[in-house]
Design an enzyme around this catalytic site. Sequence first.
Site, PDB file in Angstrom:
ATOM      1  N   GLU A   1      -2.009   6.068  -0.384  1.00 62.35           N
ATOM      2  CA  GLU A   1      -3.964   5.998   0.244  1.00 62.35           C
ATOM      3  C   GLU A   1      -3.723   7.383   0.822  1.00 62.35           C
ATOM      4  O   GLU A   1      -3.791   8.307   0.184  1.00 62.35           O
ATOM      5  CB  GLU A   1      -4.212   4.567   0.443  1.00 62.35           C
TER       6      GLU A   1
ATOM      7  N   ASP B   1     -11.763  -3.615   1.300  1.00 66.61           N
ATOM      8  CA  ASP B   1     -12.570  -3.983   2.885  1.00 66.61           C
ATOM      9  C   ASP B   1     -13.828  -4.249   2.597  1.00 66.61           C
ATOM     10  O   ASP B   1     -15.072  -2.884   2.964  1.00 66.61           O
ATOM     11  CB  ASP B   1     -11.753  -3.580   4.006  1.00 66.61           C
TER      12      ASP B   1
ATOM     13  N   HIS C   1       1.247  -0.922   0.192  1.00 68.15           N
ATOM     14  CA  HIS C   1      -0.345  -0.043   0.008  1.00 68.15           C
ATOM     15  C   HIS C   1       0.628   1.073   0.066  1.00 68.15           C
ATOM     16  O   HIS C   1       1.642   1.172   0.531  1.00 68.15           O
ATOM     17  CB  HIS C   1      -0.448   0.429   1.013  1.00 68.15           C
TER      18      HIS C   1
END
Length: 338
Positions: free
Chosen positions: A200, A279, A197
Amino acid sequence: MIDLDAFIRGLPKAELHLHIEGSLEPEQMFAFARRNGVAIPYASVEDVRAAYAFGNLQDFLDIYYAGADVLRTRQDFHDLAMAYFDRVAADGVVHAEIMFDPQTHTMRGIPFADVIEGLLSAMAQAQGTHGMTSALILSFLRHLSEEDAFETLAAAQPWLDRIAAVGLDSSEMGHPPKKFARVFAAAARHGLRLVAHAGEEGPPDYVWQALDLLQVDRIDHGNRALEDDALVKRLVDEAMTLTVCSLSNLKLCVVDTLADHPIDHMLALGLHATINSDDPAYFGGYIAENYRAIALACHLDRPQLATLARNSFTGSFLPKDAITVHLKRLDAWLADHS
Ligand code: ADE
Ligand code: ZN
């Protein structure tokens, strides 16, 4: 012509950015809590949903780690993953690369073996019942230490032939990729692929670090790369896949509204963006809903949606010949439905 919803669900696609713990639906949370005798701080499913209002990534992570506490047994991990596979089979997913956070569980005393064997048995079942292939990405929690990540990699040794890649997730700010350069290098020496990641919430520099210091094969999210033209050029030149997550970006306030999402700009720049759910139980939708919401908000046309699906195969960790087969099937499906 079929309607947009049927087009999106029918479009063969891969999901490349999914945290299996993030597919824990409130109803499942109650069911697992009941069967494991775990107390949860919510009175009802509505209560849980009402708590899902996040101002940033950390707000979400606090609730997400607390929710994961109901996951205790091998059967829980199997059931969790199977419910995800059953759902996304109906969304046109033919291949899924799923992240799991072993440290979230081993730190609570759950054996690594129970987590991974539960997931692997569901993956085998998904192949049998849906013909869906899948791969595992072991994600390190970046708010924990490098030493902890090394211990997790060591715990994974007996299963390394069944793990496709390692990843890096959790609180991005203050935990730059460089903190994990050595553990990523060790994972690469074991033949694992690498994702992280980056961008973000973190700055473009974190994306540079993921590329230069971690040598990743894919960037998860990558939104803030758009702030740096030289970085965009590098990502385009290297055909680096970005696993963009539309509803996640909205729910975690990475964008103010979905209409502000830069997905169309990313595609116009030649970035290899894909659409994913991150998610889904927490952000309001599985992969087809992520495609649908961003298509409507950003006025994406069908060729753009097809490009996003195509990128999901070219950016996957499937063998080259399997990618070729998926792209041919995608083209055949498009020829039949255009
Ligand atoms: N863990 C689960 N979802 C995440 C996200 N969107 N960013 C960082 N860590 C995560
Ligand atoms: Zn994520």
